[in-house]
Write a protein that holds these residues in place. Structure first.
Motif, PDB file in Angstrom:
ATOM      1  N   VAL A   1       0.881  -1.161   0.000  1.00 22.22           N
ATOM      2  CA  VAL A   1       0.000   0.000   0.000  1.00 22.22           C
ATOM      3  C   VAL A   1       0.919   1.210   0.000  1.00 22.22           C
ATOM      4  CG1 VAL A   1      -1.750   1.290   1.282  1.00 22.22           C
ATOM      5  CG2 VAL A   1      -1.851  -1.214   1.224  1.00 22.22           C
ATOM      6  N   LEU A   2       0.662   2.149  -0.894  1.00 20.27           N
ATOM      7  CA  LEU A   2       1.508   3.340  -0.985  1.00 20.27           C
ATOM      8  C   LEU A   2       1.554   4.067   0.360  1.00 20.27           C
ATOM      9  CD1 LEU A   2       0.370   4.610  -4.485  1.00 20.27           C
ATOM     10  CD2 LEU A   2       2.595   3.615  -3.878  1.00 20.27           C
ATOM     11  N   PRO A   3       2.706   4.611   0.718  1.00 22.79           N
ATOM     12  CA  PRO A   3       2.857   5.248   2.042  1.00 22.79           C
ATOM     13  C   PRO A   3       1.800   6.285   2.371  1.00 22.79           C
ATOM     14  CG  PRO A   3       4.982   5.076   0.957  1.00 22.79           C
ATOM     15  CD  PRO A   3       3.948   4.636  -0.052  1.00 22.79           C
ATOM     16  N   GLU A   4       1.386   7.078   1.402  1.00 24.32           N
ATOM     17  CA  GLU A   4       0.396   8.122   1.686  1.00 24.32           C
ATOM     18  C   GLU A   4      -0.992   7.561   1.969  1.00 24.32           C
ATOM     19  OE1 GLU A   4       0.979   8.126  -2.894  1.00 24.32           O
ATOM     20  OE2 GLU A   4       2.209   7.792  -1.115  1.00 24.32           O
ATOM     21  N   HIS A   5      -1.188   6.262   1.747  1.00 19.13           N
ATOM     22  CA  HIS A   5      -2.480   5.622   2.009  1.00 19.13           C
ATOM     23  C   HIS A   5      -2.413   4.637   3.179  1.00 19.13           C
ATOM     24  CE1 HIS A   5      -4.386   7.383  -1.508  1.00 19.13           C
ATOM     25  NE2 HIS A   5      -3.270   7.141  -2.147  1.00 19.13           N
ATOM     26  N   GLN A   6      -1.242   4.488   3.766  1.00 23.63           N
ATOM     27  CA  GLN A   6      -1.090   3.578   4.902  1.00 23.63           C
ATOM     28  C   GLN A   6      -1.697   4.195   6.155  1.00 23.63           C
ATOM     29  OE1 GLN A   6       3.104   2.568   5.110  1.00 23.63           O
ATOM     30  NE2 GLN A   6       3.045   1.614   3.095  1.00 23.63           N
ATOM     31  N   GLY A   7      -2.096   3.337   7.078  1.00 29.11           N
ATOM     32  CA  GLY A   7      -2.648   3.800   8.340  1.00 29.11           C
ATOM     33  C   GLY A   7      -4.126   4.147   8.288  1.00 29.11           C
ATOM     34  N   ASN A   8      -4.779   3.815   7.181  1.00 29.84           N
ATOM     35  CA  ASN A   8      -6.204   4.124   7.016  1.00 29.84           C
ATOM     36  C   ASN A   8      -7.083   2.880   7.005  1.00 29.84           C
ATOM     37  OD1 ASN A   8      -5.714   6.932   6.710  1.00 29.84           O
ATOM     38  ND2 ASN A   8      -5.095   6.575   4.597  1.00 29.84           N
ATOM     39  N   GLY A   9      -6.513   1.724   7.326  1.00 29.56           N
ATOM     40  CA  GLY A   9      -7.287   0.484   7.356  1.00 29.56           C
ATOM     41  C   GLY A   9      -7.366  -0.253   6.039  1.00 29.56           C
ATOM     42  N   ILE A  10      -6.717   0.267   5.012  1.00 30.23           N
ATOM     43  CA  ILE A  10      -6.773  -0.386   3.700  1.00 30.23           C
ATOM     44  C   ILE A  10      -6.120  -1.759   3.757  1.00 30.23           C
ATOM     45  CG2 ILE A  10      -5.973  -0.263   1.297  1.00 30.23           C
ATOM     46  CD1 ILE A  10      -6.141   2.868   1.659  1.00 30.23           C
ATOM     47  N   GLY A  11      -4.923  -1.824   4.313  1.00 33.70           N
ATOM     48  CA  GLY A  11      -4.209  -3.101   4.405  1.00 33.70           C
ATOM     49  C   GLY A  11      -5.010  -4.143   5.164  1.00 33.70           C
ATOM     50  N   SER A  12      -5.622  -3.737   6.258  1.00 39.66           N
ATOM     51  CA  SER A  12      -6.429  -4.681   7.041  1.00 39.66           C
ATOM     52  C   SER A  12      -7.614  -5.201   6.248  1.00 39.66           C
ATOM     53  CB  SER A  12      -6.919  -4.018   8.333  1.00 39.66           C
ATOM     54  OG  SER A  12      -5.841  -3.813   9.219  1.00 39.66           O
ATOM     55  N   LYS A  13      -8.269  -4.317   5.497  1.00 43.11           N
ATOM     56  CA  LYS A  13      -9.413  -4.759   4.684  1.00 43.11           C
ATOM     57  C   LYS A  13      -8.971  -5.742   3.599  1.00 43.11           C
ATOM     58  CE  LYS A  13     -13.055  -1.459   5.048  1.00 43.11           C
ATOM     59  NZ  LYS A  13     -14.215  -1.152   4.269  1.00 43.11           N
ATOM     60  N   VAL A  14      -7.848  -5.453   2.950  1.00 41.89           N
ATOM     61  CA  VAL A  14      -7.346  -6.346   1.907  1.00 41.89           C
ATOM     62  C   VAL A  14      -6.961  -7.686   2.515  1.00 41.89           C
ATOM     63  CG1 VAL A  14      -5.481  -6.715   0.233  1.00 41.89           C
ATOM     64  CG2 VAL A  14      -6.595  -4.469   0.408  1.00 41.89           C
ATOM     65  N   LEU A  15      -6.218  -7.640   3.623  1.00 42.47           N
ATOM     66  CA  LEU A  15      -5.780  -8.885   4.250  1.00 42.47           C
ATOM     67  C   LEU A  15      -6.973  -9.697   4.748  1.00 42.47           C
ATOM     68  CD1 LEU A  15      -3.368 -10.614   4.880  1.00 42.47           C
ATOM     69  CD2 LEU A  15      -3.139  -9.394   7.062  1.00 42.47           C
ATOM     70  N   THR A  16      -7.988  -9.053   5.270  1.00 37.48           N
ATOM     71  CA  THR A  16      -9.193  -9.754   5.711  1.00 37.48           C
ATOM     72  C   THR A  16      -9.825 -10.512   4.546  1.00 37.48           C
ATOM     73  OG1 THR A  16      -9.585  -8.208   7.512  1.00 37.48           O
ATOM     74  CG2 THR A  16     -11.492  -9.443   6.707  1.00 37.48           C
ATOM     75  N   ALA A  17      -9.859  -9.904   3.376  1.00 34.96           N
ATOM     76  CA  ALA A  17     -10.417 -10.575   2.190  1.00 34.96           C
ATOM     77  C   ALA A  17      -9.571 -11.784   1.791  1.00 34.96           C
ATOM     78  CB  ALA A  17     -10.526  -9.590   1.030  1.00 34.96           C
ATOM     79  N   ILE A  18      -8.258 -11.640   1.850  1.00 35.92           N
ATOM     80  CA  ILE A  18      -7.359 -12.749   1.501  1.00 35.92           C
ATOM     81  C   ILE A  18      -7.527 -13.893   2.493  1.00 35.92           C
ATOM     82  CG2 ILE A  18      -4.923 -13.420   1.366  1.00 35.92           C
ATOM     83  CD1 ILE A  18      -4.436 -10.498   0.309  1.00 35.92           C
ATOM     84  N   LEU A  19      -7.580 -13.560   3.774  1.00 37.05           N
ATOM     85  CA  LEU A  19      -7.729 -14.590   4.808  1.00 37.05           C
ATOM     86  C   LEU A  19      -9.074 -15.298   4.690  1.00 37.05           C
ATOM     87  CD1 LEU A  19      -6.127 -12.744   7.853  1.00 37.05           C
ATOM     88  CD2 LEU A  19      -5.083 -14.486   6.374  1.00 37.05           C
ATOM     89  N   ALA A  20     -10.121 -14.556   4.356  1.00 30.90           N
ATOM     90  CA  ALA A  20     -11.447 -15.167   4.180  1.00 30.90           C
ATOM     91  C   ALA A  20     -11.422 -16.163   3.024  1.00 30.90           C
ATOM     92  CB  ALA A  20     -12.502 -14.090   3.953  1.00 30.90           C
ATOM     93  N   GLU A  21     -10.739 -15.807   1.940  1.00 28.64           N
ATOM     94  CA  GLU A  21     -10.626 -16.731   0.802  1.00 28.64           C
ATOM     95  C   GLU A  21      -9.893 -18.004   1.223  1.00 28.64           C
ATOM     96  OE1 GLU A  21      -8.143 -17.323  -3.310  1.00 28.64           O
ATOM     97  OE2 GLU A  21      -8.468 -15.275  -2.638  1.00 28.64           O
ATOM     98  N   ALA A  22      -8.780 -17.841   1.935  1.00 30.70           N
ATOM     99  CA  ALA A  22      -8.008 -19.005   2.385  1.00 30.70           C
ATOM    100  C   ALA A  22      -8.825 -19.850   3.353  1.00 30.70           C
ATOM    101  CB  ALA A  22      -6.697 -18.551   3.020  1.00 30.70           C
TER     102      ALA A  22
END
Length: 149
Positions: free
Chosen positions: A81-102
């Motif tokens: 995630v680009l630095p200017e977009h980090q810390g806004n919950g984006i990474g957590s939302k993406v990772l949650t989707a990946i974990l749900a698929e797994a």
């Protein structure tokens, strides 16, 4: 925040490389390993557009993720995630989707993170456990979670 994923093609490779460099620069500089050419070569050696998706938030590409399926696990090969977009919950939302698929496939998720990168705390917060360490990287696994029946 509207999160979506968009396909990548070979023509996106320069944009993806720059995103990777931008996202990793601070961590790599911290350990004296920032080298844009090495970052480029490492990405090109594993890039497969069929497995890579842009992370799109409110219509703007803010990073990308590349997951590689294996027989008994899903390898989270690239996740930036680009630095200017980090810390806004984006990474957590993406990772949650990946974990749900797994989890839906009852398989583990494996990944490697640069030693001393802030990403290590992020992955540990999301249930990943260290499995191995090398000079530059720490490897993690998150076993599949079952919903209680």
């Amino acid at each position: 925040m509207e999160l979506a994923f968009a396909s990548t093609t070979h023509s996106d490779v320069e944009t993806l490389i720059q995103m990777r460099i931008d996202a990793m620069r601070e961590s790599l500089e911290r350990i004296g390993r920032f080298d844009p050419e090495r970052a480029r070569a490492r990405f090109l050696s594993s890039f497969d557009p069929a497995l890579c998706k842009f992370i799109v938030v409110d219509g703007a590409s803010v990073g990308f993720v590349l997951t590689r399926p294996a027989e008994d696990h899903l390898l989270l090969d690239h996740f930036y995630v680009l630095p200017e977009h980090q810390g806004n919950g984006i990474g957590s939302k993406v990772l949650t989707a990946i974990l749900a698929e797994a989890d839906s496939r009852s398989i583990a998720v494996r990944l490697g993170a640069l030693r001393d990168s802030d990403s290590n705390r992020f992955y540990q917060r999301h249930g990943f456990v260290r499995t191995k360490e090398t000079e530059w990287d720490i490897y993690y696994v998150r076993e599949p979670q079952r919903a209680d029946i």
